[in-house]
Design a protein around this motif. Structure first.
Motif, mmCIF file in Angstrom:
data_model
loop_
_atom_site.group_PDB
_atom_site.id
_atom_site.type_symbol
_atom_site.label_atom_id
_atom_site.label_comp_id
_atom_site.label_asym_id
_atom_site.label_seq_id
_atom_site.Cartn_x
_atom_site.Cartn_y
_atom_site.Cartn_z
ATOM 1 N N ALA A 73 41.557 29.169 33.680
ATOM 2 C CA ALA A 73 41.406 28.280 34.836
ATOM 3 C C ALA A 73 42.739 28.080 35.560
ATOM 4 N N VAL A 74 43.834 27.969 34.811
ATOM 5 C CA VAL A 74 45.150 27.823 35.447
ATOM 6 C C VAL A 74 45.444 29.022 36.339
ATOM 7 N N LEU A 75 45.121 30.219 35.862
ATOM 8 C CA LEU A 75 45.376 31.424 36.659
ATOM 9 C C LEU A 75 44.549 31.434 37.940
ATOM 10 N N VAL A 76 43.311 30.934 37.882
ATOM 11 C CA VAL A 76 42.477 30.850 39.081
ATOM 12 C C VAL A 76 43.062 29.847 40.066
ATOM 13 N N LEU A 77 43.504 28.685 39.571
ATOM 14 C CA LEU A 77 44.102 27.683 40.460
ATOM 15 C C LEU A 77 45.374 28.211 41.111
ATOM 16 N N ARG A 78 46.107 29.060 40.404
ATOM 17 C CA ARG A 78 47.292 29.676 41.018
ATOM 18 C C ARG A 78 46.893 30.525 42.225
ATOM 19 N N LEU A 79 45.815 31.284 42.080
ATOM 20 C CA LEU A 79 45.343 32.103 43.205
ATOM 21 C C LEU A 79 44.966 31.219 44.392
ATOM 22 N N ARG A 80 44.327 30.091 44.100
ATOM 23 C CA ARG A 80 43.960 29.165 45.169
ATOM 24 C C ARG A 80 45.209 28.611 45.859
ATOM 25 N N ASP A 81 46.177 28.189 45.043
ATOM 26 C CA ASP A 81 47.374 27.580 45.622
ATOM 27 C C ASP A 81 48.194 28.588 46.438
ATOM 28 N N GLU A 82 48.057 29.863 46.135
ATOM 29 C CA GLU A 82 48.748 30.896 46.904
ATOM 30 C C GLU A 82 47.978 31.296 48.153
ATOM 31 N N GLY A 83 46.792 30.690 48.354
ATOM 32 C CA GLY A 83 45.996 30.997 49.528
ATOM 33 C C GLY A 83 45.210 32.283 49.421
ATOM 34 N N LEU A 84 45.071 32.829 48.217
ATOM 35 C CA LEU A 84 44.365 34.090 48.033
ATOM 36 C C LEU A 84 42.866 33.898 47.876
ATOM 37 N N LEU A 85 42.432 32.685 47.643
ATOM 38 C CA LEU A 85 41.007 32.374 47.580
ATOM 39 C C LEU A 85 40.818 30.883 47.774
ATOM 40 N N ASP A 86 39.569 30.486 47.971
ATOM 41 C CA ASP A 86 39.194 29.081 48.064
ATOM 42 C C ASP A 86 38.163 28.803 46.985
ATOM 43 N N LEU A 87 38.248 27.648 46.372
ATOM 44 C CA LEU A 87 37.319 27.340 45.283
ATOM 45 C C LEU A 87 35.881 27.238 45.765
ATOM 46 N N SER A 88 35.685 27.010 47.049
ATOM 47 C CA SER A 88 34.325 26.940 47.586
ATOM 48 C C SER A 88 33.770 28.315 47.946
ATOM 49 N N ASP A 89 34.591 29.334 47.816
ATOM 50 C CA ASP A 89 34.129 30.692 48.125
ATOM 51 C C ASP A 89 33.103 31.156 47.103
ATOM 52 N N PRO A 90 32.099 31.937 47.541
ATOM 53 C CA PRO A 90 31.186 32.539 46.570
ATOM 54 C C PRO A 90 31.893 33.657 45.815
ATOM 55 N N LEU A 91 31.510 33.849 44.578
ATOM 56 C CA LEU A 91 32.106 34.896 43.759
ATOM 57 C C LEU A 91 31.977 36.261 44.424
ATOM 58 N N ASP A 92 30.871 36.476 45.109
ATOM 59 C CA ASP A 92 30.580 37.777 45.718
ATOM 60 C C ASP A 92 31.647 38.208 46.722
ATOM 61 N N LYS A 93 32.389 37.255 47.261
ATOM 62 C CA LYS A 93 33.424 37.577 48.236
ATOM 63 C C LYS A 93 34.535 38.422 47.615
ATOM 64 N N TYR A 94 34.785 38.240 46.336
ATOM 65 C CA TYR A 94 35.879 38.929 45.661
ATOM 66 C C TYR A 94 35.393 39.886 44.574
ATOM 67 N N LEU A 95 34.194 39.632 44.064
ATOM 68 C CA LEU A 95 33.667 40.422 42.960
ATOM 69 C C LEU A 95 32.199 40.723 43.251
ATOM 70 N N PRO A 96 31.941 41.623 44.207
ATOM 71 C CA PRO A 96 30.555 41.874 44.617
ATOM 72 C C PRO A 96 29.748 42.617 43.553
ATOM 73 N N GLY A 97 28.426 42.432 43.649
ATOM 74 C CA GLY A 97 27.525 43.210 42.815
ATOM 75 C C GLY A 97 27.268 42.685 41.432
ATOM 76 N N THR A 98 27.495 41.376 41.205
ATOM 77 C CA THR A 98 27.314 40.838 39.850
ATOM 78 C C THR A 98 25.943 40.213 39.619
ATOM 79 N N ALA A 99 25.117 40.069 40.632
ATOM 80 C CA ALA A 99 23.800 39.412 40.554
ATOM 81 C C ALA A 99 23.905 37.898 40.460
ATOM 82 N N VAL A 100 25.131 37.358 40.424
ATOM 83 C CA VAL A 100 25.311 35.900 40.456
ATOM 84 C C VAL A 100 26.349 35.548 41.517
ATOM 85 N N GLY A 101 26.498 36.425 42.510
ATOM 86 C CA GLY A 101 27.567 36.276 43.486
ATOM 87 C C GLY A 101 27.470 35.079 44.390
#
Length: 462
Positions: A73-101
């Motif tokens: 979780a700390v590593l994910v929050l680092r990505l958020r703080d660097e502006g590389l993702l938003d926590l409200s983003d759907p998973l499919d935006k970065y990891l498509p094709g998982t069936a839970v995107g």
């Protein structure tokens, strides 16, 4: 065995060691180590073992299971703080094709994405990760059991997805990102993905006889971000300090506070526990603790932190079941807090006086409910209901550069407070999310919604 860095009273140390001894004996653990940190520094460690003279110490590795999730979780929050993702983003935006995107990153972090708790058989904790080489093998044919965002349902597979998300965004393996971005900056050199000597061996203890059987220690493959790590009591003391105060090399204090803010509803019947972003939040012994529990075949672990008292406790054992590490860690916190209560910081005046802020202090009224307003550090303010008054709607506020304040907690979290003045500068009232706070109850000179009766206050005729 007592750690050489002990700094507590002898009576406190004895009480802590007694609790560790009880946990090892009653839990029938081959070995058990406990440690306490205070204000981010190791304060005590002690251990018991079934083999006299071979007790572990704070540098002995144990597998920590789901405590690994907090690191992920700390590593994910680092990505958020660097502006590389938003926590409200759907998973499919970065990891498509998982069936839970459609599930969001925040929902995955808080176990509210609706995913199944486990991967399909065979049980992932006792089998090689090579049996699940692809995410489809981890998720199975029915990965979603509940509508995303509707309830808290603990999910190991959700943290597998977060580990793969980290790899997709960073372009590097999860293990490498973890080492470079978290373990090395915090000096956690004894926290590893594979065991390194000295380390405890995992055992299963027979429930009806005092005999043991060794447990396998598998590489979990894609499931590693959910439970792979081995660590020591000393390293976890460092991690507890980081989770309390943050570290700008890894994650800010604001972001670690966000991690321990409840993000998921409590399960029915469990009103003393909830979940943040990679952290459990519980009520134990009348205190709020945050941290995480962990287990894998052969091992159980727990880390609890009382942020208010600055006390953290870690308990690690090498038995599949039996030792109640969560209860023992909570008791270690309680023992220190009760035996050696924290000294408050000395009162000191503010370094300077801002007359415009000083004018805001004192009593304010929302309708007929009385509130107090006081100044805190960094031009912040605190608004709180006075004794016997109000409806408990108090909050702390952080100053903005535009002269307004943002609520940090309580009913007004995220709301804007602004000062309303007349053109000549005279203070009229406070506006807080459409609530008008006046210097007197229903002040006729203020802009009270609905107006104020012209005849004002009166007695009730008999």
């Amino acid at each position: 065995m007592t750690s050489p860095f002990a700094s507590l009273l002898p009576s406190t140390e004895r009480a802590l060691l007694h609790r560790v001894a009880v946990a090892q004996s009653e839990g029938r653990a081959p070995s058990l180590v406990g440690a306490v940190a205070r204000d981010g520094r190791p304060a005590w460690s002690g251990a018991r073992s079934c083999t006299e003279g071979h007790e572990p110490d704070a540098d002995t590795q144990y597998r920590i299971g789901s405590l690994t999730k907090t690191f992920t979780a700390v590593l994910v929050l680092r990505l958020r703080d660097e502006g590389l993702l938003d926590l409200s983003d759907p998973l499919d935006k970065y990891l498509p094709g998982t069936a839970v995107g459609g599930a969001t990153i925040a929902q995955l972090l808080s176990h509210s994405a609706g995913l199944a708790a486990e991967s399909p058989a065979p049980w992932w904790e006792r089998t090689p990760g090579s049996l699940r080489p692809e995410l489809a093998d981890v998720l199975g044919e029915q990965p979603l059991l509940h509508p995303p965002g509707r309830r808290h349902h603990y999910s190991n597979t959700g943290y597998t997805l977060l580990g793969s998300l980290i790899e997709a965004v960073r372009g590097k393996p999860w293990k490498e990102v973890l080492r470079r971005e978290l373990l090395e900056p915090l000096g956690m050199h004894r926290t590893t993905c594979d065991p390194q000597d000295p380390h405890a061996r995992g055992w299963a203890v027979h429930p009806w006889a005092d005999v043991v059987m060794p447990e396998p220690a598998e590489d979990l493959g894609l499931m590693a971000p959910a439970g792979q790590l081995w660590s020591t009591a000393a390293d976890l003391c460092r991690f507890a300090g980081f989770l309390t105060e943050g570290d700008e090399r890894v994650l800010s204090a604001d972001s670690v506070r966000e991690m321990r803010t409840p993000s998921a509803p409590a399960e029915p019947g469990d009103w003393e526990g909830t979940y943040g972003l990679g952290l459990q939040i519980v009520r134990r012994n009348g205190r709020t603790l945050f941290g995480h529990t962990g287990s894998l075949p052969g091992f159980v672990a727990c880390l609890w932190v009382d942020a208010e008292e600055g006390v953290a406790a870690i308990v690690l054992a090498n038995a599949t079941s039996g030792p109640t590490t969560a209860a023992a860690a909570a008791d270690l916190v309680r023992i220190v807090v009760e035996a050696e209560p924290r000294f408050p910081e000395p009162w000191r005046p503010m370094p300077e006086v801002d007359e415009a802020l000083l004018e805001l202090t004192g009593a304010w009224y929302w309708g007929t409910s009385a509130f107090g307003l006081k100044l805190v550090e960094d031009r912040g303010i605190e608004l709180y209901p006075l004794s016997g008054q109000g409806q408990g709607r108090g909050s702390r506020f952080r100053a903005r550069t535009d002269g307004t304040w943002t609520g940090l907690d309580g009913y007004f979290a995220g709301e804007t407070l602004r000062v309303v003045r007349r053109p000549e500068g005279r203070l009229i009232h406070l506006d807080l999310g459409s609530f008008v706070f006046t210097r007197e109850p229903y002040d006729p000179a203020a802009e009270v919604p609905g107006g104020v009766d012209e005849e004002g206050w009166r007695g009730l005729p008999l």
